[in-house]
Enzyme design. Sequence first.
Site: not given
Length: 368
Positions: A203, A228
């Site tokens: 993330d 990400e």
Amino acid sequence: MANKHLSLSLFLVLLGLSASLASGQVLFQGFNWESWKHNGGWYNFLMGKVDDIAAAGITHVWLPPASQSVAEQGYMPGRLYDLDASKYGNKAQLKSLIGALHGKGVKAIADIVINHRTAEHKDGRGIYCIFEGVTPDARLDWGPHMICRDDRPYADGTGNPDTGADFGAAPDIDHLNLRVQKELAEWLNWLKADIGFDGWRFDFAKGYSADVAKIYIDRSEPSFAVAEIWTSLAYGGDGKPNLNQDQHRQELVNWVDKVGGKGPATTFDFTTKGILNVAVEGELWRLRGTDGKAPGMIGWWPAKAVTFVDNHDTGSTQHMWPFPSDRVMQGYAYILTHPGTPCIFYDHFFDWGLKEEIDRLVSVRTGA
């Protein structure tokens, strides 16, 4: 949910395109932004979907952040080893779910949130920057010196500079600190050995450098990892993406290259996502880049690109960058018949009534 179905002629064209694709990985995002609210726990609920997921030819399931978090969705973690405080279920339920996936030959991907961390206690300044590890040997019991020095007001000035973008809602962890590196790597290996995870979804990976990500990937040896790295495309005066998005996709390529192009690291292809959002609105010419290839990361390094239509941020109830809802199957027709590792979103597969259509496209892709 309204959906524009593919015409037979377009489907046959896509079928021809898929002939050049070898069987490979298909990722499935097994949650949305509201999954934490499910009565009885999301892990238990998803257990009942394992057979359908496996039968669809999916090889990897991305699960939500598993640790205790002050935000219900899991993206503001604090006590990393505490898996019993998650809103999705407890540690035993998570292990049972992963065991069920493994029983069907499907791998489990953990959502790893390590850019930032929420603290349990205040220091002498009255700032929340004392972290609790809930381990018997003080692992992850950190203080303000484990926070990037330029992350005010949390830092005390003793940490290293941040190596990436700032995350304003919580302290940015100093990933150049050797103790931080050691203890986070130990936690990742615990997630593999004790919980059963096979790989990682990083993330907010733009919050720390690719060199930092390489440390954790090298030390934990996941079978699959995806980052990400969500940055803005280049837009023209009409508010639409420019045809040339080379700078945007180069950033994704650079990250993989620095982490180690021969390893398991990949990135979500946000370049393709942004272009495809617009292309399906009657502008299919956008799907050919200035070099004559696919305009996203899949045009340059498809083996390291994970394509997707929507996720818990872009779609779901957040709608930060949603795909046109009446053209979702056109999006899947594209990503499931083109190179890259496609990622299927839970909502589309189970909630929108698109399961059978997506199943057929996955079968075409994998030759099942």
